[in-house]
Scaffold this motif. Structure first.
Motif, PDB file in Angstrom:
ATOM      1  N   THR A   1      31.397  39.092  31.641  1.00  0.00           N
ATOM      2  CA  THR A   1      31.796  39.123  33.044  1.00  0.00           C
ATOM      3  C   THR A   1      31.067  40.244  33.766  1.00  0.00           C
ATOM      4  OG1 THR A   1      33.988  38.245  32.521  1.00  0.00           O
ATOM      5  CG2 THR A   1      33.736  39.370  34.636  1.00  0.00           C
TER       6      THR A   1
ATOM      7  N   ALA B   1      30.615  42.814  36.798  1.00  0.00           N
ATOM      8  CA  ALA B   1      31.403  43.511  37.808  1.00  0.00           C
ATOM      9  C   ALA B   1      30.700  43.476  39.157  1.00  0.00           C
ATOM     10  CB  ALA B   1      31.629  44.960  37.388  1.00  0.00           C
ATOM     11  N   GLN B   2      31.486  43.577  40.207  1.00  0.00           N
ATOM     12  CA  GLN B   2      30.958  43.774  41.548  1.00  0.00           C
ATOM     13  C   GLN B   2      31.314  45.192  41.998  1.00  0.00           C
ATOM     14  OE1 GLN B   2      32.048  40.730  44.348  1.00  0.00           O
ATOM     15  NE2 GLN B   2      31.244  39.060  43.083  1.00  0.00           N
TER      16      GLN B   2
ATOM     17  N   ASP C   1      34.787  47.321  41.432  1.00  0.00           N
ATOM     18  CA  ASP C   1      35.586  46.953  40.265  1.00  0.00           C
ATOM     19  C   ASP C   1      35.706  48.167  39.347  1.00  0.00           C
ATOM     20  OD1 ASP C   1      35.836  44.375  41.176  1.00  0.00           O
ATOM     21  OD2 ASP C   1      34.209  43.570  39.941  1.00  0.00           O
TER      22      ASP C   1
ATOM     23  N   TRP D   1      39.638  42.673  36.199  1.00  0.00           N
ATOM     24  CA  TRP D   1      38.779  42.403  37.344  1.00  0.00           C
ATOM     25  C   TRP D   1      39.173  41.064  37.947  1.00  0.00           C
ATOM     26  CZ3 TRP D   1      33.535  43.720  34.521  1.00  0.00           C
ATOM     27  CH2 TRP D   1      33.443  45.104  34.367  1.00  0.00           C
TER      28      TRP D   1
ATOM     29  N   ASP E   1      37.419  35.712  40.054  1.00  0.00           N
ATOM     30  CA  ASP E   1      36.257  34.993  40.593  1.00  0.00           C
ATOM     31  C   ASP E   1      34.927  35.664  40.246  1.00  0.00           C
ATOM     32  OD1 ASP E   1      36.389  37.253  42.149  1.00  0.00           O
ATOM     33  OD2 ASP E   1      36.397  36.203  44.073  1.00  0.00           O
ATOM     34  N   ARG E   2      34.945  36.694  39.385  1.00  0.00           N
ATOM     35  CA  ARG E   2      33.694  37.365  39.026  1.00  0.00           C
ATOM     36  C   ARG E   2      32.812  36.440  38.184  1.00  0.00           C
ATOM     37  NH1 ARG E   2      35.119  39.774  42.777  1.00  0.00           N
ATOM     38  NH2 ARG E   2      35.590  42.017  42.897  1.00  0.00           N
ATOM     39  N   GLN E   3      31.500  36.540  38.388  1.00  0.00           N
ATOM     40  CA  GLN E   3      30.554  35.700  37.658  1.00  0.00           C
ATOM     41  C   GLN E   3      30.645  35.988  36.164  1.00  0.00           C
ATOM     42  OE1 GLN E   3      26.469  36.175  38.832  1.00  0.00           O
ATOM     43  NE2 GLN E   3      25.688  34.752  37.281  1.00  0.00           N
ATOM     44  N   THR E   4      30.679  34.922  35.376  1.00  0.00           N
ATOM     45  CA  THR E   4      30.749  35.039  33.926  1.00  0.00           C
ATOM     46  C   THR E   4      29.611  34.250  33.295  1.00  0.00           C
ATOM     47  OG1 THR E   4      33.150  35.345  33.930  1.00  0.00           O
ATOM     48  CG2 THR E   4      32.160  34.598  31.887  1.00  0.00           C
TER      49      THR E   4
END
Length: 363
Positions: free
Chosen positions: A266, A268-269, A272, A281, A284-287
């Motif tokens: 995952t 982070a943005q 986070d 987190w 909706d975080r990109q994984t």
């Protein structure tokens, strides 16, 4: 040529040199004293943490002071190359990396029944072709109870069994949780958590954040988890009151073929938290699916390849770095202390170094 010094001058120079040496030694001793806690008896040290683990569970010679009950596994990681854009660690290049792992349950008692706790752990040591290693320890819970080493130690103190009852004092445990509202997420999870019937069907979270770096030097904060392909109960190993059903179930499953997990990373943005393992987190975080963990066979921990491995989370290859999470250096130091204790004890056990006789039953 420079003229020779007189005898008094030579003595004066020698005394000055000795004074400098003594001063340097004193500084080194003071530094080690501070790190070891000798000059600051109330300072939290790895020794105090591991001593407290022993106070809570007892001391079992030759075993880890936490996650004492476990089993070795051997296999490999098959990378698909999807994480290479974020980390230049060799393990993420397309191809296969061999590994030695270990499943375990929390606690310092290697004879505890598997049903005694709802948490399972997975530890892995990836051996890259370039000689570097990646070691990681993960747990089957999405958050950690506390965010600092001191709070972890205080939690252990609060949960120390009362000699009169053999159980923790409920008032002390309640007082600890009241003083630590950050434990709310973990407590909410724990209320619904039940001991699973298999290591093979669990998700395992890194909990702590780390930092990936790619070949261009770009940094990306990450967390990861292992997600199993197996979802069924699949085994009757836990029936009949078997206290060691997890190892039995694992052996039964592996006798039918390898077990698989997907390594999901995952990203982070900004904003986070990377320093607080009590906070998840946003969902909706990109994984990224970085590849497949394949476990092929199991061996007893007393004689298997995982026995002598310290799964220190700060043993990291190029391309993976520690974050600012304060639990990481504390874990590393406590693991080292535990490792030195158990390996020293193994060398002095009667019989063979790998012999761990069960304690006599008490009435």
């Amino acid at each position: 040529m420079q003229e020779e010094l007189s005898a008094p001058e030579r003595r004066k120079g020698n005394m000055g040199s000795w004074a400098l040496i003594v001063a340097v030694i004193a500084l080194v001793v003071a530094a080690f004293g501070y790190v070891g806690g000798w000059l600051a008896p109330h300072r939290l040290t790895p020794k105090r943490i591991v001593d407290q683990l022993q106070d809570n569970a007892g001391t079992f010679a030759g075993y880890r002071r936490n996650h004492a009950k476990g089993v070795c596994v051997v296999g490999y990681f098959q990378s698909n190359g999807q994480a290479q854009a974020y980390s230049d660690a060799q393990v993420f290049a397309p191809g296969r990396t061999p590994l030695v792992g270990r499943f375990a349950i929390p606690g310092g008692n290697p004879y505890a029944p598997d049903s005694s706790v709802p948490i399972r752990s997975m530890a892995l040591r990836f051996a890259q072709a370039n000689g570097q290693q990646w070691r990681t320890g993960m747990n089957s819970m999405p958050v950690f109870p506390v965010s600092t080493p001191q709070a972890f130690y205080d939690q252990l103190k609060a949960q120390q069994p009362d000699p009169a009852t053999g159980k923790p004092d409920p008032a002390k445990v309640a007082a600890f949780f009241a003083a630590h509202p950050e434990t709310a997420a973990f407590r909410a999870w724990a209320k619904t958590a039940k001991p699973s019937a298999s290591f093979a069907t669990e998700n395992y979270w890194s909990l702590d954040a780390f930092v990936f770096t790619n070949s261009a030097g770009k940094r990306q904060a990450v967390r990861w988890r292992m997600v199993p392909e197996a979802t069924d109960t699949g085994s009757d190993a836990g029936s009949g009151g078997n206290p060691d059903y997890l190892a039995s179930d694992l052996a039964q499953r592996l006798s039918q073929g390898p077990l698989h997990w997907h390594l999901l990373v995952t990203l982070a943005q900004p904003g986070d938290p990377t320093h607080d393992a009590t906070k998840e987190w946003p969902a909706d975080r990109q994984t990224i699916d970085a590849g497949t963990l394949v476990l092929e066979h199991t061996e007893p921990q007393e004689s298997g390849p995982c026995r002598d491995i310290n799964y220190d989370p700060l043993v990291l290859p190029d391309g993976i770095e520690a974050s600012d999470d304060p639990l990481l250096p504390a874990r590393s130091a406590a693991y080292a202390d535990s490792y030195l204790r158990r390996t020293s004890e193994e060398a002095h056990l009667p019989g063979a170094a790998v012999a761990h006789p069960k304690p006599e039953a008490k009435p």
